[in-house]
Design a protein around this motif. Structure first.
Motif, PDB file in Angstrom:
ATOM      1  N   ARG A 243      50.305 -93.285  42.039  1.00  9.01           N
ATOM      2  CA  ARG A 243      49.664 -92.071  42.551  1.00  9.01           C
ATOM      3  C   ARG A 243      50.721 -91.046  42.970  1.00  9.01           C
ATOM      4  O   ARG A 243      50.594 -89.846  42.698  1.00  9.01           O
ATOM      5  CB  ARG A 243      48.753 -92.407  43.731  1.00  9.01           C
ATOM      6  N   MET A 244      51.747 -91.530  43.628  1.00 15.33           N
ATOM      7  CA  MET A 244      52.799 -90.647  44.148  1.00 15.33           C
ATOM      8  C   MET A 244      53.621 -90.006  43.033  1.00 15.33           C
ATOM      9  O   MET A 244      53.948 -88.819  43.082  1.00 15.33           O
ATOM     10  CB  MET A 244      53.710 -91.454  45.073  1.00 15.33           C
ATOM     11  N   ALA A 245      53.959 -90.789  42.015  1.00 13.56           N
ATOM     12  CA  ALA A 245      54.864 -90.308  40.969  1.00 13.56           C
ATOM     13  C   ALA A 245      54.140 -89.726  39.763  1.00 13.56           C
ATOM     14  O   ALA A 245      54.657 -88.818  39.109  1.00 13.56           O
ATOM     15  CB  ALA A 245      55.787 -91.438  40.511  1.00 13.56           C
ATOM     16  N   LEU A 246      52.943 -90.242  39.462  1.00 15.26           N
ATOM     17  CA  LEU A 246      52.311 -89.900  38.191  1.00 15.26           C
ATOM     18  C   LEU A 246      51.116 -88.952  38.324  1.00 15.26           C
ATOM     19  O   LEU A 246      50.772 -88.273  37.353  1.00 15.26           O
ATOM     20  CB  LEU A 246      51.832 -91.176  37.473  1.00 15.26           C
ATOM     21  N   VAL A 247      50.483 -88.941  39.474  1.00 17.19           N
ATOM     22  CA  VAL A 247      49.256 -88.153  39.607  1.00 17.19           C
ATOM     23  C   VAL A 247      49.451 -86.928  40.497  1.00 17.19           C
ATOM     24  O   VAL A 247      49.163 -85.792  40.088  1.00 17.19           O
ATOM     25  CB  VAL A 247      48.103 -89.026  40.160  1.00 17.19           C
ATOM     26  N   ARG A 248      49.917 -87.142  41.704  1.00 12.71           N
ATOM     27  CA  ARG A 248      49.995 -86.033  42.662  1.00 12.71           C
ATOM     28  C   ARG A 248      50.867 -84.873  42.189  1.00 12.71           C
ATOM     29  O   ARG A 248      50.535 -83.708  42.450  1.00 12.71           O
ATOM     30  CB  ARG A 248      50.480 -86.544  44.035  1.00 12.71           C
ATOM     31  N   ALA A 254      40.430 -82.451  41.547  1.00  7.14           N
ATOM     32  CA  ALA A 254      39.873 -83.690  42.108  1.00  7.14           C
ATOM     33  C   ALA A 254      39.337 -84.613  41.018  1.00  7.14           C
ATOM     34  O   ALA A 254      39.507 -85.846  41.097  1.00  7.14           O
ATOM     35  CB  ALA A 254      38.771 -83.358  43.112  1.00  7.14           C
ATOM     36  N   ASP A 255      38.692 -84.058  40.007  1.00 11.99           N
ATOM     37  CA  ASP A 255      38.129 -84.893  38.944  1.00 11.99           C
ATOM     38  C   ASP A 255      39.223 -85.569  38.119  1.00 11.99           C
ATOM     39  O   ASP A 255      39.119 -86.754  37.791  1.00 11.99           O
ATOM     40  CB  ASP A 255      37.239 -84.045  38.026  1.00 11.99           C
ATOM     41  N   ILE A 256      40.270 -84.804  37.790  1.00  2.90           N
ATOM     42  CA  ILE A 256      41.378 -85.378  37.023  1.00  2.90           C
ATOM     43  C   ILE A 256      42.089 -86.444  37.840  1.00  2.90           C
ATOM     44  O   ILE A 256      42.419 -87.533  37.340  1.00  2.90           O
ATOM     45  CB  ILE A 256      42.370 -84.283  36.581  1.00  2.90           C
ATOM     46  N   ARG A 257      42.297 -86.154  39.110  1.00  2.58           N
ATOM     47  CA  ARG A 257      42.926 -87.157  39.981  1.00  2.58           C
ATOM     48  C   ARG A 257      42.096 -88.434  40.035  1.00  2.58           C
ATOM     49  O   ARG A 257      42.623 -89.541  39.973  1.00  2.58           O
ATOM     50  CB  ARG A 257      43.112 -86.585  41.392  1.00  2.58           C
ATOM     51  N   GLY A 258      40.791 -88.246  40.156  1.00  2.00           N
ATOM     52  CA  GLY A 258      39.909 -89.406  40.211  1.00  2.00           C
ATOM     53  C   GLY A 258      39.984 -90.242  38.945  1.00  2.00           C
ATOM     54  O   GLY A 258      40.019 -91.486  39.006  1.00  2.00           O
ATOM     55  N   THR A 259      40.012 -89.578  37.793  1.00  2.00           N
ATOM     56  CA  THR A 259      40.100 -90.283  36.517  1.00  2.00           C
ATOM     57  C   THR A 259      41.392 -91.089  36.424  1.00  2.00           C
ATOM     58  O   THR A 259      41.393 -92.257  36.028  1.00  2.00           O
ATOM     59  CB  THR A 259      40.038 -89.281  35.352  1.00  2.00           C
ATOM     60  N   LEU A 260      42.505 -90.453  36.802  1.00  2.00           N
ATOM     61  CA  LEU A 260      43.788 -91.134  36.713  1.00  2.00           C
ATOM     62  C   LEU A 260      43.914 -92.239  37.755  1.00  2.00           C
ATOM     63  O   LEU A 260      44.463 -93.316  37.474  1.00  2.00           O
ATOM     64  CB  LEU A 260      44.931 -90.119  36.869  1.00  2.00           C
ATOM     65  N   HIS A 262      41.519 -93.998  38.926  1.00  2.00           N
ATOM     66  CA  HIS A 262      40.691 -95.105  38.426  1.00  2.00           C
ATOM     67  C   HIS A 262      41.450 -95.901  37.355  1.00  2.00           C
ATOM     68  O   HIS A 262      41.405 -97.145  37.344  1.00  2.00           O
ATOM     69  CB  HIS A 262      39.383 -94.568  37.862  1.00  2.00           C
ATOM     70  N   ALA A 263      42.145 -95.190  36.454  1.00  2.00           N
ATOM     71  CA  ALA A 263      42.914 -95.864  35.423  1.00  2.00           C
ATOM     72  C   ALA A 263      44.031 -96.711  36.028  1.00  2.00           C
ATOM     73  O   ALA A 263      44.295 -97.842  35.581  1.00  2.00           O
ATOM     74  CB  ALA A 263      43.504 -94.834  34.452  1.00  2.00           C
ATOM     75  N   ILE A 264      44.672 -96.184  37.061  1.00  2.00           N
ATOM     76  CA  ILE A 264      45.754 -96.920  37.736  1.00  2.00           C
ATOM     77  C   ILE A 264      45.194 -98.212  38.358  1.00  2.00           C
ATOM     78  O   ILE A 264      45.774 -99.293  38.204  1.00  2.00           O
ATOM     79  CB  ILE A 264      46.410 -96.031  38.822  1.00  2.00           C
ATOM     80  N   ASP A 265      44.055 -98.073  39.055  1.00  2.00           N
ATOM     81  CA  ASP A 265      43.465 -99.254  39.700  1.00  2.00           C
ATOM     82  C   ASP A 265      43.046-100.306  38.663  1.00  2.00           C
ATOM     83  O   ASP A 265      43.170-101.514  38.915  1.00  2.00           O
ATOM     84  CB  ASP A 265      42.244 -98.838  40.530  1.00  2.00           C
ATOM     85  N   ALA A 266      42.574 -99.860  37.515  1.00  2.00           N
ATOM     86  CA  ALA A 266      42.143-100.800  36.468  1.00  2.00           C
ATOM     87  C   ALA A 266      43.336-101.518  35.839  1.00  2.00           C
ATOM     88  O   ALA A 266      43.282-102.728  35.581  1.00  2.00           O
ATOM     89  CB  ALA A 266      41.360-100.051  35.402  1.00  2.00           C
ATOM     90  N   ILE A 267      44.406-100.765  35.612  1.00  2.00           N
ATOM     91  CA  ILE A 267      45.573-101.348  34.941  1.00  2.00           C
ATOM     92  C   ILE A 267      46.379-102.246  35.876  1.00  2.00           C
ATOM     93  O   ILE A 267      46.896-103.292  35.469  1.00  2.00           O
ATOM     94  CB  ILE A 267      46.454-100.214  34.368  1.00  2.00           C
ATOM     95  N   PHE A 268      46.452-101.871  37.167  1.00  2.00           N
ATOM     96  CA  PHE A 268      47.193-102.682  38.146  1.00  2.00           C
ATOM     97  C   PHE A 268      46.236-103.444  39.046  1.00  2.00           C
ATOM     98  O   PHE A 268      46.508-103.643  40.225  1.00  2.00           O
ATOM     99  CB  PHE A 268      48.123-101.798  38.981  1.00  2.00           C
ATOM    100  N   ALA A 269      45.121-103.872  38.484  1.00  2.00           N
ATOM    101  CA  ALA A 269      44.132-104.636  39.278  1.00  2.00           C
ATOM    102  C   ALA A 269      44.714-105.974  39.734  1.00  2.00           C
ATOM    103  O   ALA A 269      45.479-106.601  39.013  1.00  2.00           O
ATOM    104  CB  ALA A 269      42.889-104.868  38.423  1.00  2.00           C
TER     105      ALA A 269
END
Length: 269
Positions: A243-248, A254-260, A262-269
């Motif tokens: 989130r710190m390096a790739l999204v913010r 807000a929608d784009i942040r939410g999408t990314l 979500h992808a981060i949480d899915a990949i690093f679940a």
């Protein structure tokens, strides 16, 4: 003019660069012919690292100029300065490179004003000269001199592009983000992390790149993937590091942040 220390512009340690195709051989052929070179590609895909690698490989000094909209022709070629001893001339980076036979790399040249980029024209044809009008001198480029420019064609407005009269003075190489496995190897090497984690970061990067033109002006660069890996190496949890390096840094939407996110949480679940 005082003697210029050429060694200060030489790269002493090999910069890591993972070749994708035959760009190293193509660049070397262009250099041997002293052809001006244009490298094109998205932000953070390795253009500058490639030029650093080639300068090291060829054993040539490298002078890099980060171009911006406030840069004037004098910033490139030089100007007169006033000091205690009176007026003296100070060469700009382009002039120094032409004198000592360096590779001069104008990074993101399209950011410079068009009236500034015109000064490079005499260096990019058979003349290989640089007129210093204010000084009344014409510098003939050293035999080893080469001019290299870079820019991101996908991020330029119609008002910010190179003139055809400038473009057609260069040979060009296209750069893009590396294929998944190659990019993962690059991230693993640069940040010192395992390949499996690097591949997860690459998947996040690819998710963001698919959003380019659909809410994002630019995708996540390889450089940012390395930043995320570096944070993880410092003990930061993968989700927070991403989130710190790739999204913010790349979006406030807000929608784009939410999408990314979500992808981060899915990949690093």
């Amino acid at each position: 003019m005082s003697e210029i220390d050429i060694e200060q512009y030489k790269i002493t340690e090999e910069p890591f660069y993972q070749a994708q195709e035959d760009e190293v051989e193509l660049y070397q052929a262009a250099y041997e012919s002293r052809l001006p070179m244009m490298v094109k590609g998205p932000t953070g895909c390795g253009k500058s690292r490639f030029i650093e690698h080639m300068a090291w490989k060829l054993g040539k000094p490298l002078i890099t100029v980060a171009c911006n909209e406030d840069m004037t022709a004098s910033d490139l070629v030089g100007r007169y300065l006033l000091d205690a001893g009176g007026t003296r001339w100070l060469d700009g980076p382009l002039t120094i490179a032409a004198r000592i036979g360096a590779i001069c790399y104008l990074d993101e040249v399209v950011e410079a004003r068009q009236d500034t980029t015109v000064v490079i024209h005499p260096l990019t044809d058979h003349r290989r000269t640089l007129p210093l009008d204010k000084k009344g001198e014409q510098v003939t480029a050293h035999d080893h001199f080469q001019l290299v420019i870079s820019y991101n064609p996908g991020y330029q407005s119609l008002m910010k592009d190179l003139k055809q009269s400038t473009k057609q003075r260069f040979v060009g190489l296209d750069f893009d983000y590396a294929p998944s496995q190659v990019e993962a190897d690059i991230v693993a090497k640069e940040a010192g992390i395992d390949t499996e984690t690097a591949m997860k970061l690459v998947k996040i990067g690819e998710t963001a790149r698919n959003l380019k033109g659909h809410g994002l002006d630019e995708g996540i660069s390889t450089r940012l993937l390395v930043y995320a890996a570096n944070l993880m190496n410092k003990g930061i949890a993968p989700n927070k590091a991403c989130r710190m390096a790739l999204v913010r840094p790349i979006t406030d939407d807000a929608d784009i942040r939410g999408t990314l996110d979500h992808a981060i949480d899915a990949i690093f679940a």
